[in-house]
Design an enzyme around this catalytic site. Structure first.
Site, short mmCIF file in Angstrom:
data_model
loop_
_atom_site.label_atom_id
_atom_site.label_comp_id
_atom_site.label_asym_id
_atom_site.label_seq_id
_atom_site.Cartn_x
_atom_site.Cartn_y
_atom_site.Cartn_z
N ASP A 359 0.83 -1.20 0.00
CA ASP A 359 0.00 0.00 0.00
C ASP A 359 0.87 1.26 0.00
O ASP A 359 2.05 1.23 -0.35
CB ASP A 359 -0.96 -0.05 1.21
CG ASP A 359 -2.30 0.59 0.91
OD1 ASP A 359 -2.34 1.82 0.73
OD2 ASP A 359 -3.31 -0.13 0.85
N ASP A 360 0.30 2.36 0.39
CA ASP A 360 0.90 3.69 0.35
C ASP A 360 2.25 3.72 1.10
O ASP A 360 2.45 3.02 2.08
CB ASP A 360 -0.08 4.67 1.01
CG ASP A 360 0.23 6.12 0.70
OD1 ASP A 360 1.24 6.41 0.03
OD2 ASP A 360 -0.56 6.98 1.13
N ARG A 439 -6.93 16.14 2.50
CA ARG A 439 -5.92 15.16 2.88
C ARG A 439 -4.53 15.58 2.40
O ARG A 439 -3.77 14.79 1.84
CB ARG A 439 -6.27 13.76 2.38
CG ARG A 439 -5.59 12.68 3.21
CD ARG A 439 -5.73 11.29 2.63
NE ARG A 439 -4.85 10.36 3.32
CZ ARG A 439 -4.56 9.13 2.90
NH1 ARG A 439 -5.09 8.68 1.79
NH2 ARG A 439 -3.75 8.36 3.59
N LYS A 473 -3.98 -1.26 -7.04
CA LYS A 473 -5.00 -0.58 -6.24
C LYS A 473 -4.90 0.92 -6.56
O LYS A 473 -3.90 1.56 -6.25
CB LYS A 473 -4.76 -0.81 -4.74
CG LYS A 473 -5.74 -0.07 -3.84
CD LYS A 473 -5.42 -0.31 -2.36
CE LYS A 473 -6.34 0.48 -1.45
NZ LYS A 473 -6.01 0.30 0.00
N ASP A 475 -6.13 4.59 -6.00
CA ASP A 475 -6.82 5.39 -4.99
C ASP A 475 -7.09 6.80 -5.50
O ASP A 475 -6.50 7.25 -6.50
CB ASP A 475 -5.97 5.46 -3.71
CG ASP A 475 -6.82 5.49 -2.45
OD1 ASP A 475 -8.01 5.86 -2.54
OD2 ASP A 475 -6.30 5.15 -1.38
N ASP A 543 -13.38 2.55 3.95
CA ASP A 543 -12.22 2.35 4.81
C ASP A 543 -12.63 1.80 6.17
O ASP A 543 -11.79 1.35 6.95
CB ASP A 543 -11.47 3.67 5.01
CG ASP A 543 -10.58 4.01 3.83
OD1 ASP A 543 -10.36 3.14 2.97
OD2 ASP A 543 -10.10 5.16 3.76
#
Length: 731
Positions: A359-360, A439, A473, A475, A543
């Site tokens: 992920d990130d 964000r 993925k 986003d 989430d």
């Protein structure tokens, strides 16, 4: 052979469905197997909707439907227009509003002709051509009927050959007209981690509007999906209901107007907010598709119609396979290195998943991505965390026996990034306003072809360097603040052109990588629609992965989207036992976001066995018909089941959602969708190590008739908070 015969029979009836009720009157019937939309063209060539509902047995009787089926005459003759124009004699909410090249703000659309043609197996497209009698301005109304699925896909195409440009102020995709005594709208609202909360309310005279103005992540507060029940509130298996959803990933508007005759007008399309569109002569403007299905047997039929349609015609590999995965996000967040990740690969293999998803946090060097305040846009591996690059990780994962996937957010940029420093003109922002962040990031200008190339290149570069990388993925966490493009010559085109730019990028990627699994994520469910799902194999609903919350979130998404497209992860967010969280995740595409090394012996054993069990039942869940049995909004538990096409296997999920004294399944639950003449053996799945199932202790065999008439009690209570049962035909 039967598969071919049925569509041909339906097509034959369609070719006969143009009838005449009076000299000059034409009836155009857009039919599926069970439903019909009928347009009447009167002697003055006005196209009006006179029927949305069940298909007539005799096609010739459509000619008997008169224009006054709307229960009275209106002042304009346009209340039930098939595409209501503004500025002439219309008094109500228009579907289209324009200013002609000479400044005239009126529009009059008259029928010219229509044509019908098959465009695929079981698909027939009807096009109705309209034109303004005084201007060279034309509109095509397209209706694509999916015959066996009872779904209609509708959109409009606008063009003109006036001397100069025409301004489109409003341009709906669809305009329906539905008479009934009462109307009950179910729509959904929410926010981050609170997606898809339903509200049912009566529609009364006036206008009810669902919309968004967020630009990107458009579904954050209000998804473009709804249910309208006619005459009385719809139940799961009873009542008339229209389920609709707009296939558009940006600003939308869906308007429900109960007119002075107490009939319902429905208009759906791109939100006209700040989006006047200048259309040059000879160019065309195609609106996004509005998808809808009519059912006179309740909400369950409507959702199954949409699921079948989506699996067969819209979602990539919708009738195929999916990968289970282990994600590192909740295990490491931004704090990881190669050593940590390679250990997680081993954990993934031990657990039994197909894929590890990084992920990130894996990118950025001048501004390392160690938190969410930097590095978006700088898509090079962070040399401190990943000194050997992504290729090393792909190889290590494969050596560990699992596939490797990666997280990206290529539409966004951090102000603290090299990309922002080099290409501030690529960012959507007003030149004379303070930057405002969502964000800690801004949105790249996808109306700019150079930015489209860059965003495409982010994924293409990763895939070119790592051809065995197996999952993306994608986003999207920011909305558009201070909406302005430095390069788009038409500022009011921004919201429309952004989404079109995104689709251009995705079209290029899907053309080059047609089989690549891709998750549609947007800080949760901020972008869940069938426009984006043309390109993504699955979506991230929220989430919020608390098991109890997910029962409700997944329940409501299931009205419009099939289980195969719904990513459900087992995490540590909720306080429920791991069995409960796993059982909830199984009613979709299961994944994990946990620290495998922290599972105790029984938790690990259970999880490993659950994945093996899932491999045996996933085909039923992903490709079967969904039947909701007990609503969590009406009882102590939620209960639903999936039944395969052959009706020889079903999987039944039940979850306790209230913890009060004696809460649970106090009586048998009637099942649905089975063959009444067959016998079914019932077996409990996902039995936790060290416990026993009374259901499995003795053979449990019942006829489908018994199970659907009397029912079966899964015995859900505070000691058995989640129960998964498999029904298999017993011969």
């Amino acid at each position: 052979m039967l598969r071919l015969v049925v569509p041909l029979l339906i097509l034959l009836s369609l070719t006969m469905s143009v009838g005449w009720s009076a000299p000059g009157d034409i009836h155009i019937a857009i039919e599926t197997k069970r439903t019909a939309l009928v347009i009447l063209v009167d002697k003055d060539q006005n196209p009006t909707v006179v029927h949305v509902g069940p298909k007539l047995d005799r096609a010739d009787e459509y000619a008997k439907i008169s224009g006054n089926g709307k229960r009275g005459e209106d002042y304009t003759g346009l209340y039930n227009s098939a595409y209501t124009p503004a500025g002439s004699r219309n008094l109500l909410e228009p579907a289209i509003q324009v200013t002609h090249a000479d400044g005239n703000p009126s529009l009059d659309l008259r029928y010219v002709r229509h044509e019908r043609k098959p465009v695929g197996e079981g698909i027939v497209e009807t096009t109705v051509f309209l034109k303004d009698p005084q201007y060279p301005f034309e509109v095509e109304l397209h209706y694509k009927a999916y015959l066996l699925e009872d779904v209609i896909e509708q959109w409009s195409v606008i063009r003109h050959t006036e001397k100069n440009s025409v301004v489109l102020h409003k341009y709906a995709s669809a305009n329906l007209y539905i008479p009934a005594q009462h109307y009950y709208l179910t729509h959904f609202h929410g926010d981050w981690a609170q997606e898809m909360n339903p509200v049912e309310e009566p529609l009364t005279e006036g206008l009810k509007v669902l919309d968004t103005k967020l630009g990107t992540r458009a579904d954050l507060f209000q998804p473009p999906s709804f249910l309208v029940a006619l005459n009385q509130p719809a139940e799961e298996d009873k009542g008339e209901v229209v389920a609709g959803t707009l296939a558009w990933s940006g600003n939308y508007q869906i308007a429900f107007e109960v007119d002075p005759l107490h009939n319902l007008r429905l208009m759906a399309g791109i939100n006209p907010y700040a989006s006047a569109y200048t259309l040059a002569p000879g160019k065309e403007f195609a609106t996004p598709a509005f998808l809808y299905t009519y059912s006179n047997t309740g909400k369950g039929t409507a959702s199954r119609n949409l699921h079948r349609w989506a699996r067969k015609f819209r979602i990539p590999q919708g009738e195929g396979n999916r990968l289970t995965l282990l994600n590192n996000w909740e295990a490491t967040y931004f704090d990881f290195n190669e050593e940590k990740l390679t250990e997680l690969f081993k954990d993934g293999k031990k657990l039994g998943v197909d894929l590890f998803l990084l992920d990130d946090g894996w990118f950025g060097n001048k501004y390392p991505r160690n938190n969410d305040r930097a590095a978006l846009g700088d898509w090079q591996e962070n040399v401190k965390k990943l000194p050997h690059g992504l290729g090393y990780l792909v190889k290590q994962a494969e050596e560990a026996g699992i596939k490797f996937g990666i997280w990206v957010e290529p539409e966004m940029v951090s102000p603290k990034s090299e990309l922002y420093e080099k290409h501030a003109d690529w960012v959507l922002k007003l030149p004379n306003r303070q930057e405002y962040y969502f964000r800690n990031q801004l949105v790249l200008d996808l109306t700019n072809p150079k930015v489209q190339d860059f965003v495409y290149g982010v994924v293409d570069d990763i895939m070119t360097k790592n051809p065995t990388l197996s999952y993306i993925k994608w986003d999207c966490n920011a909305v558009i603040y201070n909406a302005f493009s430095a390069t788009n010559p038409n500022p009011s085109h921004l919201y429309v052109d952004y989404v079109r730019g995104l689709y251009k990028v995705m079209e290029r990627l899907r053309t080059k990588y047609p089989a690549l699994p891709m998750m549609l994520c947007s800080g949760g469910g901020g972008r869940v629609d069938y426009g984006a799902l043309r390109y993504f194999t699955e979506f991230w609903p929220s989430d919020n992965t608390d098991g109890l919350e997910r029962v409700f979130i997944q329940w409501n998404y299931s009205y419009f989207f099939p289980a195969i497209a719904t990513c459900n992860h087992v995490t540590d967010w909720g306080k429920q036992p791991i069995k409960f969280r796993t059982d909830v995740a199984m009613m979709g595409k299961i994944g994990y976001d946990i620290v495998v090394s922290k599972l105790d012996e029984k938790e690990l054993e259970f999880s490993q066995q659950a994945l093996k069990t899932y491999d045996q039942i996933k085909d039923v869940v992903w490709h079967g018909d969904l039947f909701r049995l007990v609503s969590p909004y009406e009882a102590d538990l939620a209960s639903l089941m999936y039944v395969n096409d052959a009706k020889d296997k079903a999987v039944w999920f039940s979850y306790l959602i209230k913890n009060r004294y004696r809460a649970g399944s106090v009586a048998p639950i009637r099942l649905k969708g089975l063959d009444p003449a067959r016998n079914y053996a019932i077996r409990e799945l996902n039995v936790y190590p060290g416990t026993k199932s009374a259901i499995n202790a003795t053979p449990q065999v019942y006829s489908g008739n018994y199970l659907m008439t009397i029912g079966f009690n899964p015995t859900v209570d505070t000691r058995r908070t989640s129960v998964v049962l498999e029904l298999s035909e017993s011969k």
